[in-house]
Motif scaffolding. Structure first.
Motif, PDB file in Angstrom:
ATOM      1  N   ASP A  56      -6.449  -4.184  -3.493  1.00  0.00           N
ATOM      2  CA  ASP A  56      -7.630  -3.788  -4.263  1.00  0.00           C
ATOM      3  C   ASP A  56      -7.732  -4.571  -5.564  1.00  0.00           C
ATOM      4  O   ASP A  56      -8.818  -4.998  -5.968  1.00  0.00           O
ATOM      5  CB  ASP A  56      -7.570  -2.293  -4.589  1.00  0.00           C
ATOM      6  CG  ASP A  56      -7.955  -1.411  -3.422  1.00  0.00           C
ATOM      7  OD1 ASP A  56      -8.401  -1.930  -2.386  1.00  0.00           O
ATOM      8  OD2 ASP A  56      -7.788  -0.176  -3.542  1.00  0.00           O
TER       9      ASP A  56
ATOM     10  N   ASN B 160      -1.513  -0.059   7.070  1.00  0.00           N
ATOM     11  CA  ASN B 160      -2.123   0.509   5.871  1.00  0.00           C
ATOM     12  C   ASN B 160      -3.434  -0.181   5.517  1.00  0.00           C
ATOM     13  O   ASN B 160      -4.368   0.457   5.015  1.00  0.00           O
ATOM     14  CB  ASN B 160      -1.143   0.428   4.697  1.00  0.00           C
ATOM     15  CG  ASN B 160      -0.028   1.455   4.811  1.00  0.00           C
ATOM     16  OD1 ASN B 160      -0.192   2.495   5.451  1.00  0.00           O
ATOM     17  ND2 ASN B 160       1.119   1.170   4.219  1.00  0.00           N
TER      18      ASN B 160
ATOM     19  N   PHE C 229       0.823  -1.217   0.000  1.00  0.00           N
ATOM     20  CA  PHE C 229       0.000   0.000   0.000  1.00  0.00           C
ATOM     21  C   PHE C 229       0.860   1.272   0.000  1.00  0.00           C
ATOM     22  O   PHE C 229       0.379   2.337   0.403  1.00  0.00           O
ATOM     23  CB  PHE C 229      -0.923   0.084   1.224  1.00  0.00           C
ATOM     24  CG  PHE C 229      -1.945  -1.008   1.357  1.00  0.00           C
ATOM     25  CD1 PHE C 229      -3.175  -0.918   0.725  1.00  0.00           C
ATOM     26  CD2 PHE C 229      -1.700  -2.123   2.150  1.00  0.00           C
ATOM     27  CE1 PHE C 229      -4.139  -1.913   0.879  1.00  0.00           C
ATOM     28  CE2 PHE C 229      -2.645  -3.122   2.309  1.00  0.00           C
ATOM     29  CZ  PHE C 229      -3.865  -3.017   1.669  1.00  0.00           C
TER      30      PHE C 229
ATOM     31  N   ASN D  75      -2.644  -0.424  -5.375  1.00  0.00           N
ATOM     32  CA  ASN D  75      -2.183  -1.480  -4.470  1.00  0.00           C
ATOM     33  C   ASN D  75      -2.728  -2.828  -4.914  1.00  0.00           C
ATOM     34  O   ASN D  75      -3.779  -2.923  -5.570  1.00  0.00           O
ATOM     35  CB  ASN D  75      -2.571  -1.176  -3.019  1.00  0.00           C
ATOM     36  CG  ASN D  75      -4.073  -1.193  -2.812  1.00  0.00           C
ATOM     37  OD1 ASN D  75      -4.673  -2.251  -2.695  1.00  0.00           O
ATOM     38  ND2 ASN D  75      -4.685   0.000  -2.788  1.00  0.00           N
TER      39      ASN D  75
ATOM     40  N   HIS E 127      -6.983   1.574   4.998  1.00  0.00           N
ATOM     41  CA  HIS E 127      -7.441   1.575   3.608  1.00  0.00           C
ATOM     42  C   HIS E 127      -8.821   0.981   3.393  1.00  0.00           C
ATOM     43  O   HIS E 127      -9.574   1.458   2.537  1.00  0.00           O
ATOM     44  CB  HIS E 127      -6.435   0.814   2.739  1.00  0.00           C
ATOM     45  CG  HIS E 127      -6.842   0.723   1.300  1.00  0.00           C
ATOM     46  ND1 HIS E 127      -6.715   1.784   0.423  1.00  0.00           N
ATOM     47  CD2 HIS E 127      -7.400  -0.294   0.583  1.00  0.00           C
ATOM     48  CE1 HIS E 127      -7.163   1.425  -0.766  1.00  0.00           C
ATOM     49  NE2 HIS E 127      -7.589   0.170  -0.701  1.00  0.00           N
TER      50      HIS E 127
ATOM     51  N   TYR F 233       2.194  -3.179   6.172  1.00  0.00           N
ATOM     52  CA  TYR F 233       1.038  -3.759   5.480  1.00  0.00           C
ATOM     53  C   TYR F 233      -0.222  -3.668   6.344  1.00  0.00           C
ATOM     54  O   TYR F 233      -1.271  -3.169   5.897  1.00  0.00           O
ATOM     55  CB  TYR F 233       1.301  -5.217   5.104  1.00  0.00           C
ATOM     56  CG  TYR F 233       0.097  -5.844   4.422  1.00  0.00           C
ATOM     57  CD1 TYR F 233      -0.111  -5.662   3.060  1.00  0.00           C
ATOM     58  CD2 TYR F 233      -0.851  -6.569   5.146  1.00  0.00           C
ATOM     59  CE1 TYR F 233      -1.236  -6.199   2.437  1.00  0.00           C
ATOM     60  CE2 TYR F 233      -1.974  -7.102   4.538  1.00  0.00           C
ATOM     61  CZ  TYR F 233      -2.154  -6.915   3.176  1.00  0.00           C
ATOM     62  OH  TYR F 233      -3.272  -7.430   2.557  1.00  0.00           O
TER      63      TYR F 233
END
Length: 694
Positions: A593, A639, A574, A590, A643, A636
């Motif tokens: 997604d 984020n 990310f 990223n 996110h 990770y």
């Protein structure tokens, strides 16, 4: 009303934030048409949408209203109508019920979000009441034959006097024998009981013993203690609803939900019918129902206000013509706020822009108020925990379950995944409000698939035995090996049926697939399942589409990164500064997604366009393999938490439900990365600093 802007606005926002419940179903409004001066159906639907009203009830299959509702997303209660002939024919003829579904449901669903069918409204007379249950059975069978079984729930709407001896609430019992049969049938189908609950009429009938404040949600008024259950009531609405709950319990249907299909207060035409009282009651109702009742605290109560308009052709008591929230010219009878702030904060499925539009509709908020409110909402969103956590137990040095549950609460986790129905963990989770995703392990699939009685026993022993645990999903199998997938969907079907028979049809049944079932990740628009996965995923997706359950997927950008030559790690962590993959109109910054949207594409190709993807495992290891480090794991997971509330490029307004793997480093797992996914060491120290609500 004039206000001292800064101080009053701060107070208003503080009150709104303080009253936000943890979860809520829609506040709906009943749309009656007994008037000769009402707006067009399309104008009415637009009024619902502009005011943020997300549920509607109509009292017969009004084709103009159904056409206007297409694509609106408004959840609908559709009544069959009370005509004796309609009920008689639905009760006596399966073919009539099938024709009714083909005429009034199939042409509209799913473009119209039909949620419930109400077989009759306040049906009176023993002969007519005897027709309700046969009609419900025939309609359920007709919906199942049309491929809609379980998608639209069939119920009936009862008047409050269906409950006898309603005070204190714990004494509630059904007045007529037919209601016990209806209640037990609803328990078997997972449908709620629809009840019309009017504190107004209770107060009007006994103003000596019931205070007006207690009836209209005014704070500081009467409190009533129920000696039968020890609960305290601060408003009449809760007491009346809990009397219905008590009646359901006595009828042998303790898990049947109550949906309040009508409630309101008239603004004119009779005793205590005034604009001030009507506004106090209806605004109090809107603000209150997300909290549940003393008997079922925290369980948001789906409620429909009666009615949208004052209807000038209604007969009977003059109050009947004055229950409307709006005049026929679409002007409000009194100021009232429908904005569902909690839906923005908790569910993440409304955009801030939509909230702003609904809230800004005059005369609710000034521009200063709106800016302040949105700032507070943004701050709450920033703090809200967006992820759950996987609680594995493959270790010989882990803390006891009661301690782990305390850690979940301290760290703001509101959902946890268990891989098996661990009795100690379930006992510790009882009454906490933490939602539980519980697994039916792979080794029980053959029994669940081949025996309905085995599935019923599993549900009885592992779900019904824990009534104070809030179950979210039952996950039938986790990454089921290729040779065992033949058992998967039959097991899911049997568990689904067992839950419905136990009155727990609201608990969704699903399965968790591995990332290895996805053949193509990039670009996401090309996403598809492997040939091996296609042999069973079509059946899985069809089941999920029919039952409106999500697909759970264990998705690990870590493994994609470590197995893809030349991929930049920033895409997986990310941290990429810009778009890495441009897929038509969608840009991906990223890998998370991209993988989620690839799965959306693959599922849609199998006819699952409405199936939601839940990321049931994701994380990054701190040791034991390539790129496995504390720094990368912290990057990770932190984020990820920040996110997921944003959605993905293909579904930008729908928060991604995700579960971090795992709570602890587990020393009995295979050596290497498998032992090093934990957020915590077994001694309960954090492996690295992380803010779970950041």
């Amino acid at each position: 009303m004039a206000r001292q802007q800064a101080a009053s606005s701060m107070l208003a926002v503080a009150l709104i934030v303080a009253s936000i419940p943890t979860a809520v179903d829609s506040i709906g409004v009943c749309y009656g048409v007994v008037g000769n001066n009402l707006p067009s159906r399309s104008d009415v639907v637009q009024l619902y949408r502009s005011r943020g009203i997300t549920g509607m009830r109509i009292y017969f299959p009004d084709r103009q209203a159904l056409d206007a509702l297409r694509g609106s997303g408004i959840a609908l209660i559709l009544d069959t109508g009370n005509d004796d002939d309609v009920l008689a024919r639905l009760a006596s003829s399966a073919s009539t019920a099938a024709s009714w579904v083909q005429t009034n449901v199939r042409p509209y669903y799913p473009a119209v979000n039909m949620k419930y069918i109400a077989v009759g409204n306040e049906v009176q007379g023993a002969a007519a009441q005897a027709r309700i249950l046969p009609a419900m059975r025939n309609l359920d069978a007709a919906l199942a034959a049309a491929g809609l079984g379980g998608s639209i729930k069939v119920s009936t709407s009862v008047r409050f006097d269906a409950v006898a001896s309603s005070f204190p609430p714990s004494s509630g019992v059904f007045a007529q024998g037919y209601m016990a049969d209806v209640a037990r049938y609803l328990a078997g189908t997972g449908a709620p009981l629809l009840a019309n609950v009017y504190p107004y009429f209770a107060y009007r009938g006994n103003p000596r013993d019931i205070s007006l404040g207690y009836a209209t949600f005014r704070p500081g008024s009467t409190t009533v203690r129920d000696g039968g259950n020890g609960l305290t009531y601060t408003n009449l609405f809760d007491a009346m609803v809990d009397a219905v709950v008590a009646a359901l319990e006595k009828a042998g249907a303790p898990n049947v939900r109550v949906v309040v299909s009508e409630s309101g207060w008239p603004s004119a035409g009779g005793f205590a019918a005034s604009v001030d009282n009507a506004r106090s009651y209806n605004q109090g109702l809107i603000d209150h129902v997300g909290r549940g009742t003393p008997k079922r605290p925290g369980a948001a109560l789906e409620t429909f206000i009666f009615a949208m308009f004052n209807e000038n052709q209604k007969g009977g008591d003059p109050t009947e013509r004055n229950f409307g929230l709006f005049y026929p010219n679409k002007q409000p009878v009194y100021p009232i706020r429908f904005i569902e702030v909690w839906a923005v904060i908790v569910l993440g499925e409304r955009s801030m822009a939509a909230a702003a539009a609904a809230a800004a509709a005059p005369p609710f908020f000034s521009g200063f108020d709106m800016a302040l409110l949105l700032g507070v909402l943004a701050a709450i969103l920033a703090r809200a925990a967006s992820v759950g956590v996987c609680y594995g137990t493959s270790g010989d040095n882990l803390p006891p379950a009661s301690t782990v549950v305390g850690m979940l609460r301290e760290n703001g986790f509101t959902v946890v995944r268990l891989y098996w129905p661990d009795p100690a963990a379930l006992a510790a989770l009882a009454g906490t409000g933490i939602k539980v995703v519980v697994g039916a392990p792979n080794d029980v699939l053959p029994a669940l698939a081949t025996s309905e009685s085995a599935a019923a026993a599993w549900v009885r022993q592992n779900i019904q035995a824990h009534p104070l645990v809030t179950f979210r999903y039952v996950v039938v199998g986790n990454e089921v090996p290729a040779g065992e997938t033949a058992h998967l969907v039959p097991a899911m079907e049997n568990v689904h049926a067992a839950l419905a028979a136990a009155g727990l049809g609201h608990v969704k049944v699903t399965t968790a697939i591995s990332q290895g079932t996805i053949a193509v990740h990039l670009p996401p628009s090309a996403g598809e399942f492997t040939a091996e996965a296609l042999s069973f995923m079509g059946y899985v997706v069809a089941f999920l589409e029919r039952t409106r359950a999500p697909l759970l997927a264990n998705l690990y950008p870590y493994f994609v990164y470590t197995n893809t030559l030349g991929m930049d790690m920033s895409f997986a962590l990310f941290t990429s500064p810009g778009t890495v993959v441009q897929d038509g109109d969608y840009g991906y910054q990223n890998l998370f997604d991209a993988t989620v949207d690839a799965l959306h594409t693959a599922v849609a190709k199998l006819g699952g366009g409405r199936v939601r993807v839940v990321v049931s495992e994701t994380g990054w290891p701190t040791a034991g393999g390539a790129a496995a480090s504390v720094e990368n794991a912290m990057t990770y997971n932190q984020n990820l938490v920040r996110h997921v509330r944003q959605g993905t490029p293909r579904r930008p307004t729908r928060r991604v439900e995700a579960y971090v793997f795992a709570m602890f480093n587990e020393d009995l797992k295979e050596a290497g990365v498998e032992q090093n996914w934990g957020l915590f060491y077994p001694n309960m120290d954090r492996v690295y600093p992380i803010t779970f609500g950041a």
